[in-house]
Scaffold this motif. Structure first.
Motif, PDB file in Angstrom:
ATOM      1  N   GLU A 189      -3.254  -1.376  13.587  1.00 22.48           N
ATOM      2  CA  GLU A 189      -2.699  -0.069  13.965  1.00 22.48           C
ATOM      3  C   GLU A 189      -3.752   1.035  13.952  1.00 22.48           C
ATOM      4  O   GLU A 189      -3.631   2.021  14.669  1.00 22.48           O
ATOM      5  N   GLU A 208       0.778  -5.321  17.249  1.00 27.64           N
ATOM      6  CA  GLU A 208       0.135  -4.381  16.340  1.00 27.64           C
ATOM      7  C   GLU A 208       0.175  -4.912  14.909  1.00 27.64           C
ATOM      8  O   GLU A 208       1.193  -5.405  14.450  1.00 27.64           O
ATOM      9  N   ARG A 216      -7.055  -1.532   4.831  1.00 26.21           N
ATOM     10  CA  ARG A 216      -7.675  -2.638   5.578  1.00 26.21           C
ATOM     11  C   ARG A 216      -6.595  -3.530   6.177  1.00 26.21           C
ATOM     12  O   ARG A 216      -5.406  -3.331   5.945  1.00 26.21           O
ATOM     13  N   PHE A 244     -15.085  -1.055   5.191  1.00 27.67           N
ATOM     14  CA  PHE A 244     -15.511  -2.384   5.621  1.00 27.67           C
ATOM     15  C   PHE A 244     -14.393  -3.380   5.329  1.00 27.67           C
ATOM     16  O   PHE A 244     -13.816  -3.396   4.247  1.00 27.67           O
ATOM     17  N   ARG A 246     -13.528  -6.310   4.039  1.00 27.36           N
ATOM     18  CA  ARG A 246     -14.227  -7.260   3.167  1.00 27.36           C
ATOM     19  C   ARG A 246     -13.746  -8.696   3.350  1.00 27.36           C
ATOM     20  O   ARG A 246     -14.455  -9.640   3.028  1.00 27.36           O
ATOM     21  N   ILE A 248     -13.388 -10.271   5.975  1.00 28.83           N
ATOM     22  CA  ILE A 248     -13.680 -10.627   7.362  1.00 28.83           C
ATOM     23  C   ILE A 248     -13.790 -12.137   7.580  1.00 28.83           C
ATOM     24  O   ILE A 248     -13.333 -12.658   8.606  1.00 28.83           O
ATOM     25  N   GLU A 249     -14.380 -12.844   6.611  1.00 26.67           N
ATOM     26  CA  GLU A 249     -14.520 -14.299   6.822  1.00 26.67           C
ATOM     27  C   GLU A 249     -13.162 -14.990   6.825  1.00 26.67           C
ATOM     28  O   GLU A 249     -12.917 -15.905   7.607  1.00 26.67           O
ATOM     29  N   SER A 271     -23.307   1.892  11.485  1.00 23.58           N
ATOM     30  CA  SER A 271     -23.334   1.805  10.022  1.00 23.58           C
ATOM     31  C   SER A 271     -23.715   0.405   9.537  1.00 23.58           C
ATOM     32  O   SER A 271     -23.688   0.148   8.337  1.00 23.58           O
ATOM     33  N   MET A 281     -20.540 -12.592  10.975  1.00 24.28           N
ATOM     34  CA  MET A 281     -19.227 -12.432  10.334  1.00 24.28           C
ATOM     35  C   MET A 281     -18.165 -13.314  10.990  1.00 24.28           C
ATOM     36  O   MET A 281     -17.023 -13.310  10.568  1.00 24.28           O
ATOM     37  N   PRO A 393     -14.535   2.576  -0.746  1.00 24.63           N
ATOM     38  CA  PRO A 393     -15.708   3.408  -0.446  1.00 24.63           C
ATOM     39  C   PRO A 393     -16.001   3.425   1.059  1.00 24.63           C
ATOM     40  O   PRO A 393     -15.612   2.517   1.780  1.00 24.63           O
ATOM     41  N   HIS A 395     -18.110   3.904   4.692  1.00 22.31           N
ATOM     42  CA  HIS A 395     -19.353   3.653   5.398  1.00 22.31           C
ATOM     43  C   HIS A 395     -19.755   4.934   6.120  1.00 22.31           C
ATOM     44  O   HIS A 395     -19.993   5.944   5.501  1.00 22.31           O
TER      45      HIS A 395
END
Lengths: 492, 441
Positions: A189, A208, A216, A244, A246, A248-249, A271, A281, A393, A395
């Motif tokens: 989204e 969506e 995330r 980020f 995290r 992703i994998e 970034s 990734m 945090p 980027h």
């Protein structure tokens, strides 16, 4: 302090010198976009002329007359110079528009673009345009290394055109593998609106994906969404909240398990330079926004350029022509299962040249320093403002939440001589102020931006609605302009 | 480090403020996907970079071009560079805050006005990528506004493959079929079109000048056929040709697409600016950006991006197009160029596109072994030339410093020649080169 400043401005006096908000000379006082008359007459108001059209062509092919402005060069120059003074660019001051990545554009790239070797017709034989092909080849290879991708096409003329191209490539791949029935593209989204539009344009249904509590991708939701219908997941990483992804994998594994492909939206690549690569990734396809990541001027909304990179399995489907090296020369060729073309030639050539020059100028260390500084600047600015900044945090960008109408905050910031952040988006954050200062802003400019944020936060909300007062135009009623569209001087 | 302005002291202060010792600590990236290698790109000084890029670009041959074929070179006055390169224009962004973007918005409004005057249609957007993508968008517009049974777009059989390929990609999503209709004698075959058009046709496209450089003479009949079948009539042209040609709205065009980069942009390897105009009834279906006039809080005229509820950042998958970054700066350049030329200058430039190619054809035709133009009719910038071995002629001319190309034309290989104001003074060289080939044969 800011009220006092506005009262002075309301008197009609121009407040030269120091900014009440920051105690220093404010950038807008150099730009003076608000100076002088608030309206520059249209070139048509300065004088159109209707000429009878006479030509060697027969009358039935030609128009009778043509009515257009008729100004001598001095007046043309003054007209557009005045228009430029009524406009704000990155050369005037910061443009911290989240997800738009507006960094300073190195001046020398215009000289690179003006090199006579750019003036080459695209229909020359390969032998006669070795310089062009050589540069295309080098840039293809360089972007491949930066993205961790096996093959790159430079053709798409914008980021959204790159998305469309990538989706067409994915579709051709699926069709060639007997998976043409996959009809869904999954988009978080918080993604850029172009992702949704590009997927729809390519004929896909858009699914969506909600965000989880920390902003995330919600992995469980992805597991539920991914399946036999999934052609693609389009993801921005770091996402538009500056976070980020995290997982992703794990995300890549879920999509690949389902038989789908993973697409990387390169809008936020600045970034990650030197730090991480989409290919590593698990992304199968990505687009680069050369005009953002590699700082080529946006020119009031473009031209940009949106090359895409792909893994080896997708390379045969890339647009034609591609460039390869053969015995020290360069030649064009058509990939085996090419989707064809998405632009008649190769998009915005001059943007390619400027981006290549930018990359050469920086080198490995410079590019890594770009992302380090972009990330430092975003985090520094986020730490300095009084508005609530949820998530983290960060980027390269962060999204603050305004206490009042974010659009009003933006207008009030204009009076502080700075371009405001992106407002009201992503919708995950209430009254979002999506801020991306970029690496080319100095500490001093960041402090100016923070001061502008804080001065606006301290303003009486009723006064906010009256802003801006120091700009060329006062606040414009966009709804009224849309109700009765007047789109040319012929309508006025 | 170029373009990063922090001193070491400032950098430390900023790191302290965010509470880390090193900027690298701010990167929230799992180790497993960290990039610990180099790209292998060496840094260069500004001077070295300019030299390195210049050296690469200089590898192209130094040739006088008579190429055309969708990318045309006209003289761009110095004032276009001088003004458009002003940083306030060049380095600005999309006009999301109109109060500080009045200059660019007004220039785009002027560009839209120019296109409205040239086409005779009520609505023009401000800056498509190029003529091929503009045609693709026109097909998508037709699909949205014409509820025909089965969607079929008809294009002439001389539509260049490059343009056709872009159109095929654009029409792939909504499953629009693209079919051709015949041309004969170098122009639209109206009877042939009448045989192809039917109730499933959503759009008919015809270009003038067409791919052979010929100005179409029966577009009113094409417009009538389209209207009879409730299909949109889309005309392809360019901003210079339209300065003298009858406005397409006058013969029934619903949409005009084409090339606007013939104003404001020199030859730059195919970089373009698309033209797109349509009738007012399709206003809310127009792709891309529109600038509208309104008033500001002080009742002064002011400009703003308008009807944005059609756009991708609001309507997302229901948007009229995915266009975001577009060709705005090139539209600014086109507007400056057109204003500099004025109506007389534009008409003169267009007339030169008619007489330049006519004169060249007459001289080529006088040479042994060449017939030009292949097709009767009025040409604009370009014409086809008949000769026995066109590829050999191209080769021969290349050694004389002249770039020509061949095209496949109805099963025949032919020579194509393009003459504009920027190479007209080199036609003597072209004639000498062609004559030299004939003499050697």
């Amino acid at each position: 302090m800011s009220q006092e400043r506005h009262e002075r401005a309301d008197d009609g006096s121009s407040d030269e010198g120091t900014s009440a908000a920051t105690g220093r000379e404010a950038p807008h006082q150099q730009a003076r976009w608000y100076a002088g008359d608030r309206y520059e007459p249209l070139s048509s108001e300065k004088g159109t002329e209707t000429v009878s059209v006479t030509s060697s062509l027969p009358d039935d092919l030609t128009r009778d007359e043509l009515e257009l402005p008729d100004l001598a060069e001095p007046e043309v120059t003054r007209h557009y110079t005045r228009l430029s003074q009524m406009n704000y660019g990155i050369d005037s001051g910061p443009i911290p528009l989240g997800s738009c990545t507006m960094k300073y554009n190195p001046a020398f790239t215009e000289d690179v673009a003006a090199h006579p070797g750019n003036r080459v017709h695209p229909l020359r034989d390969d032998d006669d345009k070795q310089g062009i092909l050589h540069l295309l080849y080098e840039l293809q290879e360089t972007l491949g290394a930066i993205g961790g991708m096996d093959a790159v096409t430079l053709q798409p003329p914008a980021g959204a055109a790159g998305e469309f191209t990538g989706i067409q490539v994915a579709k051709a791949y699926h069709e060639a593998h007997g998976e043409g029935s996959r009809n869904e593209v999954i988009v978080p989204e918080s993604a850029h609106g172009t992702n949704f539009a590009s997927a729809a344009m390519a004929g896909y249904d858009v699914v969506e994906l909600p965000s989880d509590e920390d902003g995330r991708v919600e992995v469980e939701a992805l597991e539920a969404a991914a399946g036999d219908d999934t052609a693609l997941l389009m993801l921005t990483n770091p996402n538009t909240l500056g976070l980020f992804e995290r997982s992703i994998e794990e995300i890549a594994e879920i999509v690949h398990e389902a038989g789908g492909l993973l697409y990387y939206d390169g809008a936020n690549l600045n970034s990650l330079l030197g730090k991480a690569r989409p290919g590593d990734m698990g992304f199968d396809i990505m687009h680069f926004n050369l005009h953002k990541t590699f700082a080529t001027p946006h020119g009031g909304g473009g031209p940009g350029q949106g090359p895409i990179g792909v893994g080896a399995a997708l390379a045969p489907y890339l647009p034609t022509p591609q460039v390869r090296e053969a015995d020290g020369d360069y030649e064009t060729y058509e990939p085996e299962h090419s989707i064809g073309r998405v632009h008649e030639f190769v998009g915005n050539w001059l943007v390619l040249v400027k981006a290549y020059a930018y990359i050469l100028r920086h080198g490995d260390e410079g590019l890594e320093r770009v992302s380090e500084t972009a990330v430092l600047n975003a985090n520094y600015l986020a730490s300095r403002i009084e508005y609530e900044v949820p998530y983290g945090p960060f980027h390269h960008e962060f999204v603050a939440s305004a206490d009042e109408d974010a659009a009003d905050v933006a207008k009030a910031m204009l009076d502080h001589g700075v371009h405001p952040p992106t407002t009201k988006w992503p919708e995950i954050v209430d009254e979002a102020l999506m801020t991306e200062p970029t690496e080319t802003e100095s500490k001093r400019r960041l402090d100016d931006l923070a001061a502008a944020f804080d001065a606006v936060a301290a303003m009486d909300p009723e006064r906010l609605a009256e802003t801006p007062t120091e700009t060329t135009a006062r606040r414009i009623d966009q709804a009224a302009a849309a109700r009765t569209p007047r789109l040319s001087w012929q309508d006025l | 480090m170029p373009y990063v302005t922090h001193s070491e002291a400032e950098r430390s202060e900023m790191l302290d403020a965010v509470g880390v010792a090193d900027p690298d600590d701010l990167f929230d990236i799992p180790d497993s996907v960290r990039f610990d290698d180099d790209y292998g790109i060496e840094a260069h000084s500004e001077r070295e970079t300019r030299a390195a890029v210049g050296d690469i670009l200089d590898e192209s041959a130094d040739l006088t071009e008579f190429l055309g074929g969708g990318h045309y070179d006209h003289y761009v006055p110095s004032v276009v560079d001088q003004l458009s390169l002003r940083g306030e224009f060049l380095t600005s962004y999309t006009q999301y805050q109109p109060e500080i973007a009045q200059g660019f918005l007004q220039a785009l409004f002027e560009f839209q006005s120019l296109v409205v005057e040239l086409t005779g249609l009520g609505v023009a957007n401000c800056s498509m990528y190029d003529r091929a993508t503009a045609l693709g968008e026109a097909a998508l517009l037709a699909d949205r506004v014409r509820a025909t049974d089965g969607d079929r777009v008809l294009v002439p059989d001389d539509l260049p493959d490059r343009v056709r390929s872009v159109l095929d990609n654009y029409t792939d999503g909504p499953d629009i079929a693209v079919d051709t209709y015949p041309t004969s004698g170098g122009t639209v075959d109206v009877d042939g079109l009448a045989d192809r058009i039917d109730g499933t046709t959503s759009m008919v496209y015809a270009a003038t000048p067409n791919a052979r450089g010929v100005l179409e003479t029966e577009l009113d009949a094409v417009g009538d056929l389209a209207e009879d079948h409730d299909a949109l009539f889309c005309v392809g042209s360019d901003a210079v040709a339209l300065s003298v040609l009858e406005p397409p709205a006058a013969y029934g065009a619903d949409v005009v697409v084409g090339d606007a980069s013939v104003l404001g942009l020199p030859t730059t390897y195919g970089m373009g600016l698309g033209l797109f105009a349509c009738r007012e009834e399709f206003l809310r279906q127009v792709p891309g950006r529109l600038v509208g006039a309104g008033e500001d809080g002080a009742d002064n005229r002011a400009y703003t991006l308008t009807l944005q509820t059609r756009e991708q950042h609001i309507r997302r998958e229901r948007a009229t197009s995915n266009i975001c970054t577009n060709q705005a700066w090139l539209a600014l350049r086109a507007a400056i160029h057109a204003t500099w030329l004025g109506p007389d200058g534009l008409v003169d430039l267009a007339e030169e596109c008619v007489t330049g190619i006519a004169d060249a054809c007459e001289r080529i035709d006088a040479l042994d072994g060449f017939e030009a133009p292949v097709y009767d009719g009025h040409h604009f910038r370009e014409a086809l030339v008949e000769t026995d071995a066109p590829a050999d002629v191209v080769d021969h001319c290349r050694h004389a410093g002249i770039a020509l190309r061949t095209v496949e034309d109805g099963g025949e290989e032919r020579l194509a020649v393009c003459v504009t104001d920027t190479n007209r003074d080199r036609v003597d060289d072209l004639i000498d080169a062609l004559d030299g080939y004939g003499g050697g044969a």
